[in-house]
Design an enzyme around this catalytic site. Sequence first.
Site, PDB file in Angstrom:
ATOM      1  N   HIS C  71       4.788  -2.624  -7.280  1.00  0.00           N
ATOM      2  CA  HIS C  71       3.836  -3.695  -7.548  1.00  0.00           C
ATOM      3  C   HIS C  71       2.441  -3.154  -7.777  1.00  0.00           C
ATOM      4  CE1 HIS C  71       1.785  -4.213  -3.566  1.00  0.00           C
ATOM      5  NE2 HIS C  71       2.931  -3.833  -3.044  1.00  0.00           N
ATOM      6  N   ASP C 171      -1.170   1.118  -1.239  1.00  0.00           N
ATOM      7  CA  ASP C 171      -0.189   0.026  -1.289  1.00  0.00           C
ATOM      8  C   ASP C 171      -0.582  -0.848  -2.466  1.00  0.00           C
ATOM      9  OD1 ASP C 171       1.377  -2.203  -0.951  1.00  0.00           O
ATOM     10  OD2 ASP C 171       0.587  -2.741   1.001  1.00  0.00           O
ATOM     11  N   GLU C 202       2.942  -9.362  -5.486  1.00  0.00           N
ATOM     12  CA  GLU C 202       3.834  -9.003  -4.373  1.00  0.00           C
ATOM     13  C   GLU C 202       3.194  -9.384  -3.055  1.00  0.00           C
ATOM     14  OE1 GLU C 202       5.698  -6.491  -1.208  1.00  0.00           O
ATOM     15  OE2 GLU C 202       3.597  -6.631  -1.793  1.00  0.00           O
ATOM     16  N   GLU C 203       1.893  -9.153  -2.960  1.00  0.00           N
ATOM     17  CA  GLU C 203       1.192  -9.326  -1.678  1.00  0.00           C
ATOM     18  C   GLU C 203       1.117 -10.788  -1.229  1.00  0.00           C
ATOM     19  OE1 GLU C 203       0.539  -7.021   0.252  1.00  0.00           O
ATOM     20  OE2 GLU C 203       0.223  -5.185  -0.889  1.00  0.00           O
ATOM     21  N   ASP C 225       7.748   1.294  -2.595  1.00  0.00           N
ATOM     22  CA  ASP C 225       6.625   0.682  -1.877  1.00  0.00           C
ATOM     23  C   ASP C 225       6.257   1.563  -0.684  1.00  0.00           C
ATOM     24  OD1 ASP C 225       4.668  -1.179  -1.055  1.00  0.00           O
ATOM     25  OD2 ASP C 225       5.967  -2.871  -1.529  1.00  0.00           O
ATOM     26  N   HIS C 311      -3.002  -1.812   4.499  1.00  0.00           N
ATOM     27  CA  HIS C 311      -3.873  -2.991   4.363  1.00  0.00           C
ATOM     28  C   HIS C 311      -5.256  -2.782   4.983  1.00  0.00           C
ATOM     29  CE1 HIS C 311      -0.803  -6.283   3.083  1.00  0.00           C
ATOM     30  NE2 HIS C 311      -0.619  -5.138   2.460  1.00  0.00           N
TER      31      HIS C 311
END
Lengths: 356, 363, 342
Positions: C71, C171, C202-203, C225, C311
């Site tokens: 992603h 990410d 995706e998130e 991922d 994140h």
Amino acid sequence: MTFELIPFLKDMLSAPGLSGYERPIRDIISRAWEPLSDELSLSNLGSLLALKRGEGPEPRPTVMIAVHMDAIGLMVTAIEDGFLRFTQVGGVDPRILPGQPVIVHASNSEPKDLPALVVMPPAQLLPKEAGTGPLAQAYLLVDTGLRAKDVEKLVRVGDIISFASKPEELAGDTIAGHTLDNRASVAAATVALEMLQKRRHQWDVVADATVQEEVGVIGGLLDPIKIKPDLAIVVDVTFATGPGGSGSTNFELGGGISMNWGANVHPALYKALEETAKDCEIPIYKEFSPSMSGTDAYGIQVAEEGISVVEIGIPLRYMHTPVEQVAIKDIQRAGRLMAEFITNLPLDFMNTVKWE
Amino acid sequence: MAKKMEAPKMFKPKMGKKELELLGKLTNALAVSGDEQEIRQIVMDELEGFADEMRVDHLGNVLVTKLGKGKKRLRVMVAAHMDEVGFMLIKDEGKGIFEFRTVGGIDPRQLVGKQVIVGRDHVPGIIGAKAIHLTTPQERKQVLPVTQLRIDLGPGGSTKAKPGDRATFATELQVLGPTLCAKALDNRLGVYNLIQLVKNAPENIDLLAAFTVQEEVGLRGAKVAAFSFNPDIGIAIDSTPAFDLPDYHGEENTQYRTHLDGGPAIYVMDGATIADRRLVDWLVDTAKAENIPWQFRQPAPGGTDAGAIHRVREGVPSVSVSVPGRYAHSAAGMARIDDELNTLKLLHAALARLDEKILLRQE
Amino acid sequence: MAEKKKDNLLELIKRLVETPGPSGQEHQIRAAVREEIEGYADEIRTDALGNLIVRVGSKKAGGMRVMVSAHIDEIGLMVTHIDEKGFARFLSIGGVSPLTCLGNRVLFMDGTRGVIGMESIEPGTMPTLDKMYIDTGATSAKDCPVQVGDVCGFERPFLDMGKRLVAKSMDDRIAAAIAIEAMKLVKKTSPNEIYFVFSVQEEVGIRGATTAAYGVNPEVGIAVDVTGVGDTPKGFKLNVELGNGPAIKVRDSSFIADPRVVQWMVNEAKAQKLPYQMEVLTFGGTDGRAIQMTREGVPAGCLSIGSRYIHTPSEMVDRADVENSIKLLAGLLNNKIELGEL
């Protein structure tokens, strides 16, 4: 008689088959369904589909019987000094785990199955926040009895762990064991297939032992896209009265089967099946799932353009413990109800299924 | 000399007696998620003769196709959910007293002391509570959970309803000055607007109107409706909360979501969808060009049918437009007549200027 | 020569991680990826949601239609309100922790910059996003350069620590880099028809891969991922560690990887003598879920890259893990795929 209910059920209850790893149970069901159907096939993710053709002219309508075959259980997350840390597959109450006999299905072992126990480390080895109440799953370990160096060799992170409790016949024609949720329903579907051997039916029947229901009704969401049924009957277990279950959402063990009423079922189908039950004098409890059923019905209903669904429940005590309990009579009732309903399905039945 | 052109059909929505009557019929109807028959019937009666095709699918969605004229018409799905939050009776305790459960998101603090209607016959009932005299101060600090509340139809009521029947608040539509006050404005306003759009459908598009079921329990009807229609564009029309009340401390209210009188609320993002920017721009541009007031719905959690529509098949560019409304999911909500009319006006004007170029912009 | 190639990898990663692209606003990163892969693709298209779908090769005897999904969206923020004094209130796009916000700099899609501030809170309490705001340097609502609905990402330059690489949005741009590098290694002799999907959204709930997979209709799929690691002080109790090789996912909270795909990946890693580790994640989800749930169901798995501080604006991966992941992925795609028995 091509199959005997209790031995078949006991066979199933002795087999593993965690969500995503259903092969062992599927092999057992496959042996039972093979002589009862015209054609066996697998879905892309491993659901077992048994087609029994009807007598109607082609193209015939199809009724799908969905019964999930997967089991809840545990999975290895780490190996520490020969002990296994684990997480759960499906909904497991960690309070039932301490002292539980289990089987570790070890990737690098031959034979693969290692008997083991879930164990509770003594308080002095745990952080204070573990407390004196029920131990959280994170603190529990699995002990295979093997030495650390052997465990390291045999077990791989990601290996699955299943319950090892043996099936037991109890008083009052009841049976107990792990994974009666939902192998009781697989047995019921088998009863239906068996009964249909001696009957004439117009519709094609596809019995579907679905995969991965316990982790999000995966087979329920996917299989109808392959089967393209005109209607679907879902069988799953429901809560029986007994210790720990006495509210208005529980039904007597052996007292009859339930039918789900709520957003996930087509009301006209409900009425049609209820009518059949009345005609056959099968006692029915009305079960209310106002918003969602929490079974394969939830997935099947919204497959592609949508599917009309009806749902039968078999009352069961102690759900998601290794000692679930079901009355044999209720399994037979569910099977018979489906067989009677399917026998009486006219080819144009779906034209009579109206929203009103 | 300019080519003689047919003047575009003017569409001027109003809220007269006839319109209010239809809106009242819609808001007063009982159509809890999973049992939307009453609204389904009203919709089908209203649109009889207006559609090229009308059918009911396996979940109970009403799928209406209104074809346009000319070439290269976009297939535009407009979805309005028919269902409302409410209750289901689950146990008859005798003498007209029923245990019940909620369907969809209802704050249990909204239940006590309300009048309800039950079943197809709209049997009247009440949700009572223990007299204040008999409660302790401690008890009065507890929220009464649904499991402790009962719907009471009165002695003898057990013959008038049965477990499995749905129920909802008994509120009837009223007009309070500039404001509509009713239950289920979420989403009978959307249903009303979609009926009007089908009746006055612009001819440049194929209008695929989906009157959907089970939105309040997980956008379920819209998922299968969108799969069936397989549209080029998806638009969910709904009613969205306006939290435009004063802040307790008198500070600036920064979490109002929408304002009444602010005009149609255009979505940029909610919990279920990131709106397609091309469609957002199209709506904003239309509003500006037509001098229609508009507002962005504050990006926030929540979801509309667009959440299901845009994920179907290979994906459907989608957006939502809502009429702002206060006190949704309770016995009575409020929305401004002007916001309602402006929403309808915006939708119609936007659809009428839609062509395939909109999807050519790479986003 | 080998040295030069490594530089290229770093430059690719730097370009990808420094391009903004919160969910729903992937146009800049999509354009960047497109430029990188244009010479290696047999077919490129963008679908209705904005997924970039790149086909390499076509199906030959014994081959399969394979989807690889990385992603390209990242977490970010969206403006919800401009208050009277010109401070922009916001909502997170994807999982943004308040702990990583305060004092951070953000970059809007049009180049506007801002810093994150916070109302005063009770000492000892956790901050929440609704107490925070973006200060764009505006002095009132009138001269605030951003409006409701505008989107920004965190701004942080790429950091090369040698063994370890650090950036915001490792990410999942590191996976995009791995997919691009693996694409360059796909041989003409591969029997497989490979669809590299650079997926969007995706998130916010694995949305892009859902529609992309429907369009690609693969016979087998792999998501690439990042995954959490258990090698930091009193961190997560996880098995995966930086530097122990590509992680082969057995499950996360979104799906159970197909055991056949898991074994296929293990076999390939063993065949290439690459280090690898098994991953069981008790949270999180990836595009693998979307691939698995496509149409009648698709065998799907996930190649994970262990990452610390996911994140946050400083996500850290191990360079050797990245290089080994490229080799593993290329190997998986270049050979006839043998999925064992179901």
